[in-house]
Design an enzyme around this catalytic site. Structure first.
Site, mmCIF file in Angstrom:
data_model
loop_
_atom_site.group_PDB
_atom_site.id
_atom_site.type_symbol
_atom_site.label_atom_id
_atom_site.label_comp_id
_atom_site.label_asym_id
_atom_site.label_seq_id
_atom_site.Cartn_x
_atom_site.Cartn_y
_atom_site.Cartn_z
ATOM 1 N N GLU A 35 60.338 84.105 76.283
ATOM 2 C CA GLU A 35 59.888 83.688 74.964
ATOM 3 C C GLU A 35 58.572 82.932 75.170
ATOM 4 O O GLU A 35 58.567 81.941 75.905
ATOM 5 C CB GLU A 35 60.957 82.767 74.368
ATOM 6 C CG GLU A 35 61.004 82.757 72.881
ATOM 7 C CD GLU A 35 62.149 81.881 72.392
ATOM 8 O OE1 GLU A 35 61.985 81.274 71.336
ATOM 9 O OE2 GLU A 35 63.195 81.800 73.064
ATOM 10 N N ARG A 260 72.780 80.881 85.386
ATOM 11 C CA ARG A 260 71.464 80.238 85.360
ATOM 12 C C ARG A 260 71.301 79.377 86.598
ATOM 13 O O ARG A 260 72.268 78.903 87.177
ATOM 14 C CB ARG A 260 71.359 79.316 84.151
ATOM 15 C CG ARG A 260 71.093 79.990 82.847
ATOM 16 C CD ARG A 260 71.175 78.964 81.734
ATOM 17 N NE ARG A 260 69.875 78.407 81.409
ATOM 18 C CZ ARG A 260 69.051 78.940 80.507
ATOM 19 N NH1 ARG A 260 69.395 80.027 79.852
ATOM 20 N NH2 ARG A 260 67.887 78.384 80.227
ATOM 21 N N LYS A 270 62.416 74.496 78.586
ATOM 22 C CA LYS A 270 61.036 74.448 78.098
ATOM 23 C C LYS A 270 60.842 73.328 77.084
ATOM 24 O O LYS A 270 59.810 72.679 77.055
ATOM 25 C CB LYS A 270 60.671 75.790 77.450
ATOM 26 C CG LYS A 270 60.150 76.785 78.454
ATOM 27 C CD LYS A 270 59.846 78.099 77.792
ATOM 28 C CE LYS A 270 61.107 78.793 77.389
ATOM 29 N NZ LYS A 270 60.932 80.149 76.904
HETATM 30 P P1 ATP Z 1 64.541 77.476 78.180
HETATM 31 O O1 ATP Z 1 65.802 76.749 77.924
HETATM 32 O O2 ATP Z 1 63.829 76.957 79.364
HETATM 33 O O3 ATP Z 1 63.653 77.589 76.988
HETATM 34 P P2 ATP Z 1 65.157 80.194 77.660
HETATM 35 O O4 ATP Z 1 66.347 80.954 78.070
HETATM 36 O O5 ATP Z 1 65.065 79.892 76.225
HETATM 37 O O6 ATP Z 1 65.021 78.946 78.579
HETATM 38 P P3 ATP Z 1 63.372 82.403 77.797
HETATM 39 O O7 ATP Z 1 61.901 82.434 77.783
HETATM 40 O O8 ATP Z 1 64.105 82.973 76.656
HETATM 41 O O9 ATP Z 1 63.807 80.900 78.044
HETATM 42 O O10 ATP Z 1 63.905 83.028 79.160
HETATM 43 C C1 ATP Z 1 63.520 84.269 79.667
HETATM 44 C C2 ATP Z 1 64.578 84.705 80.614
HETATM 45 O O11 ATP Z 1 64.757 83.760 81.659
HETATM 46 C C3 ATP Z 1 65.917 84.865 79.926
HETATM 47 O O12 ATP Z 1 66.467 86.091 80.336
HETATM 48 C C4 ATP Z 1 66.721 83.705 80.418
HETATM 49 O O13 ATP Z 1 68.065 84.039 80.520
HETATM 50 C C5 ATP Z 1 66.116 83.431 81.790
HETATM 51 N N1 ATP Z 1 66.268 82.037 82.182
HETATM 52 C C6 ATP Z 1 65.825 80.932 81.540
HETATM 53 N N2 ATP Z 1 66.183 79.813 82.194
HETATM 54 C C7 ATP Z 1 66.870 80.215 83.293
HETATM 55 C C8 ATP Z 1 67.502 79.537 84.390
HETATM 56 N N3 ATP Z 1 67.501 78.199 84.481
HETATM 57 N N4 ATP Z 1 68.107 80.289 85.335
HETATM 58 C C9 ATP Z 1 68.094 81.634 85.263
HETATM 59 N N5 ATP Z 1 67.536 82.324 84.272
HETATM 60 C C10 ATP Z 1 66.917 81.633 83.292
HETATM 61 MG MG MG Z 2 65.603 82.163 75.186
#
Ligand code: ATP
Ligand code: MG
Length: 555
Positions: A35, A260, A270
Site C-alpha cells: 500500500e 508476519r 507504517k
Molecule cells: P503496515 O502495518 O506496516 O502498514 P501493511 O500490511 O498494511 O503493514 P502493506 O503495504 O499492505 O502494509 O503490506 C504489503 C505486504 O507486506 C502485505 O502482503 C503484507 O502482508 C506484508 N507485510 C506487512 N508487514 C509485514 C510483516 N511485518 N511481516 C511480513 N509481511 C508483512
Molecule cells: Mg495492508
C-alpha cells in the site's frame, strides 16, 4: 512425499503443479502488493522476498502492484521509494507494474455480475445498525435488505456510483451466509460510498471496493497463481475463494498465508513509523535507526545481509519475534567477508614516539582484509606523531589492563611497530593532552626481531601528519523497551533517549578522505562503518556505524 528442504509454501506449490488442475500449463506467478502510504520496512521485506523469491525459484514471475484500492493518503513519493527499495534488494518486476485502482472499472462490472446472479444486494443499514445486527457466535446476523429485488439493487448500485447518495447511506453486500461461524462470510460489504479524491482516479469514483473483494479480482486478472500474504488474511480466505468462484474472472489464484515478521526493540507498522517521522522523533524515513529499508540501507545494511536474514528466519505459519541482534549478526557476517579494513580513531589523543626522528615519515604495507586473500594491501603513512584512542591509555591501570600506561607492557601499533609507554603530558586542568612512548626500530611491521613475547594489546592508530577528520555517528536501539509494539504500551514513551551519539573530529586514515557512499569499512576494533549517503561531503565526512564488532547474538 513432503520435501523437508522446502518451506510449506513451496510444498503447496509442488502439490498444485503435480495435480495440474487449475494451474495446468501456468508458470508460478506471484505478486507483491504494498500500500503506497509509507516506506517499506523489514517486515515488508520478508513478504517481498517470499513473493519475488518464490517466483524466482520456480522460474516464474512476480508482479509489483500498488495496492491503492483504499482512497486514503497515498503519495508518488512512496511509489517511487518502494520501487527503488525493491530494486536495491535485487528483485525486478519487469514490465509488470500495476495499480490496484487500474481495475476499478472491471471490479465494478464484476459487482454487477454478482447482483445479477442474486449474489449481492444493496443494503441500507447504517454503520451502527450494521454492527448491532452482526450477531455473535450463537446468533446469526440480521440483514433486512437481503431480499431486495435484483432490479432494485442494480438501480441503487448505479446511483451509488453516480454520486446520488451521501456517504454511509448504502453499501453493496455479498449474499453468502448470515449464520457463518466466520464473520467475514456474514454478507460482507463489497462496496462503500466515499467522497474522497483518489490519487490516480481523481473524483471519477465515489464508490470504492473493499480489499476483500478487490484483491482476489486483481490477482485473477493478472493471472496470479499463488497469492502469498500474511496470516491476518487467513480468516478472509473463504471470502477470497468465494469471490474467485462466483465472478467470471479468467483464472483462479490460490491464497496462502505466512506469519508476519516481528523484531524486538522496534516497531513494524507504517502508521507508527510515520508518526516518528512526522513528529520529528527521527530525522526522516531514512533515519539510520529506522527499520525501514531506506533507513537500514543508509545505516550500512547490504542487500545480501537482509536477504540472508529473511532466508534464515524462514517462512512459517507461527508468529514469532526475531531478535534484532540476529539481523545485526547477518550484517556482520556479510561485512566481515567483504568490507575492507581501515583505521579510524573515534576519540583521539595524541601519541608521540619520542625516539622516532622528527620530520620523517614512512609508508607501511597493511592488509586490507585478512579474510579475503584477494583484497591485497594498502600503504599507510607513519611518523613521530600519531593519534590513538583515548581509552587505550590509562595513567593508573586497572586490573587486567593490557594497553598503554607508564612502564606498562610493550604494545603493538597495528602493522607498524612495538612501543612502550613512557608517560603523558597534561594541561593545567589535569587532562591528558599527549602520550609519550618509545618504539623499537627493529620491529617494523609489528613483530619483534628476537621473537620475544608481546604482553600488551594491539592498538590502532593514524598518522597525525597525514590523516583526515570525520564526524562519526553511533547508533543504539531506537527503543529501550524490547517490545514497544505491544498493544498495551505507548510506543513513543519507549523511545531510547541515547539512540544516537555523534562524535566530531574523529581521525581517519588519509585514504578515507575520498570515500563516498555506499563505501563500507571495518574500522579496526570499532565496528563496521559506511559513508552517510545524505550528509557526507568531501569537506565534512560523515560515517555511520552500521554495527559494532561484538556479536550480541546468542545462537
Ligand atoms: P503496515 O502495518 O506496516 O502498514 P501493511 O500490511 O498494511 O503493514 P502493506 O503495504 O499492505 O502494509 O503490506 C504489503 C505486504 O507486506 C502485505 O502482503 C503484507 O502482508 C506484508 N507485510 C506487512 N508487514 C509485514 C510483516 N511485518 N511481516 C511480513 N509481511 C508483512
Ligand atoms: Mg495492508
Amino acid at each position: 512425499m513432503e520435501d523437508t528442504s522446502k518451506n510449506f509454501i513451496e510444498n503447496f506449490i509442488d502439490e498444485d503443479i503435480a495435480e495440474g488442475g487449475r494451474f495446468a500449463g501456468m508458470k508460478v506467478h506471484t505478486r507483491f502488493p504494498p500500500e503506497p502510504n509509507g516506506y517499506l520496512h523489514i517486515g515488508h521485506c520478508k513478504a517481498l522476498i517470499i513473493d519475488f523469491g518464490t517466483a524466482e525459484k520456480y522460474g516464474g514471475l512476480c508482479n509489483l502492484r500498488m495496492d491503492d484500492t483504499n482512497p486514503a493518503k497515498e503519495d508518488t513519493e512512496y511509489v517511487d521509494a518502494i520501487q527503488e527499495d525493491i530494486h536495491w534488494l535485487g528483485f525486478d518486476w519487469g514490465d509488470r507494474f500495476f495499480y490496484g485502482s487500474d481495475y476499478f472499472e472491471q471490479t465494478y462490472e464484476f459487482a454487477i455480475e454478482l447482483i445479477k446472479k442474486g449474489l449481492a444486494y444493496v443494503c441500507e443499514l447504517s454503520p451502527e445498525q450494521f454492527k448491532e445486527y452482526r450477531g455473535d457466535t450463537t446468533k446469526p446476523a440480521i440483514s433486512p435488505y437481503r431480499d431486495r429485488p435484483i432490479e432494485e439493487s442494480l438501480d441503487l448500485f448505479e446511483r451509488m456510483k453516480n454520486g446520488e447518495f451521501p456517504e454511509g447511506k448504502y453499501t453493496l453486500r455479498a449474499k453468502i451466509d448470515l449464520a457463518s461461524g466466520n464473520f467475514n462470510m456474514r454478507d460482507p460489504v463489497l462496496y462503500r460510498i466515499r467522497y474522497i479524491e483518489h490519487h490516480r482516479q481523481g473524483t471519477k469514483w465515489c464508490i470504492f471496493p473493499m480489499y476483500d473483494f478487490a484483491h482476489p479480482i486483481q490477482d485473477a486478472l493478472e493471472g496470479i497463481t499463488h497469492s502469498l500474504c500474511s496470516l491476518e488474511y487467513e480468516d478472509h480466505r473463504p471470502l477470497y475463494d468465494w469471490v474467485i468462484n462466483n465472478v467470471s474472472v479468467p483464472s483462479k489464484p490460490r491464497q496462502i498465508e505466512f506469519a508476519r515478521l516481528g523484531i524486538n526493540y522496534t516497531v513494524l507498522s507504517k502508521r507508527k513509523l510515520r508518526r516518528l517521522v512526522e513528529e520529528g522523533y527521527v530525522s526522516g524515513w531514512d533515519d539510520p535507526r529506522m527499520p525501514t529499508l531506506c533507513g537500514l540501507r543508509r545505516r550500512g545494511y547490504t542487500p545480501a545481509s537482509i536477504r540472508n536474514f529473511c532466508e534464515r528466519i524462514g517462512v512459517n505459519k507461527v508468529p514469532s519475534t526475531v531478535e534484532f541482534p540476529f539481523l545485526e549478526h547477518c550484517l556482520r557476517e556479510d561485512l566481515n567477508d567483504h568490507a575492507p579494513r581501515a583505521m579510524a580513531v573515534l576519540r583521539p589523543v595524541k601519541l608521540t614516539i619520542v625516539n622516532y626522528p622528527e620530520g620523517v615519515s614512512e609508508e607501511l604495507e597493511i592488509e586490507n582484509n585478512p579474510n579475503d586473500p584477494d583484497a591485497g594491501t594498502r600503504k599507510v603513512s607513519f611518523s613521530r606523531e600519531l593519534y590513538i584512542e583515548a581509552e587505550d591509555f590509562l595513567e593508573t591501570p586497572i586490573p587486567k589492563y593490557k594497553r598503554l600506561y607508564p612502564d606498562g607492557p610493550e604494545c603493538r601499533l597495528k602493522g607498524a611497530y612495538l612501543i612502550k609507554c613512557l608517560g603523558c603530558v597534561k594541561d593545567e586542568n589535569g587532562n591528558v593532552t599527549e602520550i609519550l612512548a618509545s618504539y623499537d626500530p627493529e620491529s617494523r611491521g609489528g613483530d619483534p626481531a628476537d621473537g620475544r613475547k608481546i604482553k600488551g594489546a594491539t592498538i590502532h592508530w593514524v598518522d597525525a601528519a597525514n590523516c583526515c577528520d570525520a564526524e562519526i555517528r553511533l547508533y543504539g536501539n531506537l527503543f529501550s523497551d524490547s517490545d514497544p509494539d505491544a498493544a498495551d504500551k505507548d510506543y513513543l514513551s519507549c523511545l531510547n533517549p541515547d539512540s544516537l551519539e555523534i562524535l566530531q573530529n574523529c581521525k581517519l586514515e588519509k585514504m578515507l578522505e575520498s570515500a563516498v557512499a555506499p563505501a563500507q569499512y571495518q574500522f579496526l576494533r570499532s565496528g563496521y562503518f559506511c559513508v552517510d549517503s545524505k550528509d557526507s561531503t568531501p569537506e565534512h565526512l560523515v560515517f555511520n556505524r552500521a554495527v559494532s564488532l561484538k556479536d550480541g547474538f546468542k545462537k
